[in-house]
Design an enzyme around this catalytic site. Structure first.
Site, mmCIF file in Angstrom:
data_model
loop_
_atom_site.group_PDB
_atom_site.id
_atom_site.type_symbol
_atom_site.label_atom_id
_atom_site.label_comp_id
_atom_site.label_asym_id
_atom_site.label_seq_id
_atom_site.Cartn_x
_atom_site.Cartn_y
_atom_site.Cartn_z
ATOM 1 N N ALA A 79 0.834 -1.202 0.000
ATOM 2 C CA ALA A 79 0.000 0.000 0.000
ATOM 3 C C ALA A 79 0.869 1.253 0.000
ATOM 4 O O ALA A 79 2.059 1.190 0.286
ATOM 5 C CB ALA A 79 -0.907 -0.012 1.230
ATOM 6 N N CYS A 80 0.240 2.379 -0.298
ATOM 7 C CA CYS A 80 0.881 3.686 -0.266
ATOM 8 C C CYS A 80 1.575 3.883 1.089
ATOM 9 O O CYS A 80 0.975 3.569 2.105
ATOM 10 C CB CYS A 80 -0.181 4.764 -0.479
ATOM 11 N N PRO A 81 2.778 4.382 1.165
ATOM 12 C CA PRO A 81 3.638 4.903 0.097
ATOM 13 C C PRO A 81 4.679 3.891 -0.383
ATOM 14 O O PRO A 81 5.617 4.256 -1.065
ATOM 15 C CB PRO A 81 4.346 6.056 0.808
#
Lengths: 79, 178
Positions: free
Chosen positions: A16-18
């Protein structure tokens, strides 16, 4: 169709981000200038984030391909 | 009025002024899990964008840097009490909303795992590898009886005061307060 050779594939599926951006930036020094890498991501944020990252860091996103459940991003190291 | 002269003088002033660096300075003031997640996501993201990143931990933020494995000696009674009441490290932080006696925080942590969102521990490791600098507010630590020796092992961390943070913030093109 693209006319570039993929030197390396970075598999960041499930992250997932980042993390896709963070991990790609950590890989960049290991890639030769002018080489193209393929990044595999399942994070929809990557579609907008990779071009933004490239714009800021001076790299080039050659192509962003969306497949069902998978995003392929092609990044060329410019510097 | 000699406009050309004035214009030249102004141009010179602009040219002499050093521009802000490609740097981010963030003050981490809050002590909640959600806010620390935001802080670390922004910090690691900014480092990935090629920015220099400086985090200044102050007040409630400092307790997130405590190591669950380490203890500091030589604390007086009040300092010891603070030590017990403040979270011992980032795994003990709770949500700013919907904590609901621990159920909400546990649920968010479960969801983060399920959705492969990096934990704070993982993000601190990443931040360290990316060269993110951490300053811990000396005065906050002193006030609440915290010591550097009870903080996590992190490659670029030391205690500092407000002047250090302001000097960094002044040079930065982006400043945040969380």
């Amino acid at each position: 169709m693209a006319d570039y050779e993929i030197k390396k594939t970075l598999d960041y599926k499930g992250l997932a981000c980042p993390m896709p951006i963070v991990k790609t930036s950590m890989e960049m020094p290991k890639i030769a200038v002018g080489d193209v890498v393929e990044i595999l991501s399942t994070d929809p944020g990557s579609i907008a984030d990779f071009p933004a990252w490239a714009r800021t860091t001076g790299q080039a996103v050659l192509e962003v391909k969306q497949e069902p459940g998978l995003i392929r991003i092609y990044v060329k190291r410019q510097k | 009025m000699d406009f050309e002269k004035e214009l030249l003088a102004l141009k010179q002033q602009v040219a002499d002024k050093p521009g802000p660096e490609n740097k981010l300075t963030m003050i981490v003031f809050s002590g909640e899990l959600d806010k620390h997640l935001a802080a670390l996501i922004i910090a690691t993201g900014a480092a990935a964008m090629g920015m220099k990143v400086v985090l200044f931990y102050t007040f409630w933020g400092t307790a997130a840097l405590r190591s669950p494995k380490k203890k500091a000696n030589g604390k007086n009674l009040i300092e010891k009490m603070f030590g017990i009441m403040l979270p011992r490290g980032n795994n003990k932080l709770i949500l700013s909303k919907m904590h609901t006696l621990g159920a909400g925080t546990a649920m968010i942590k479960g969801l983060m795992k399920k959705k492969h969102i990096a934990s704070l521990d993982e993000m601190y490791e990443m931040a360290g590898a990316l060269g993110v600098q951490i300053y811990v507010c000396e005065m906050s630590m002193d006030l609440m009886g915290m010591k550097m020796e009870e903080m996590i092992d992190y490659p670029n961390m030391r205690s500092a005061g407000v002047a250090t943070m302001l000097a960094d913030a002044k040079e930065s093109s982006v400043q945040f307060f969380i």
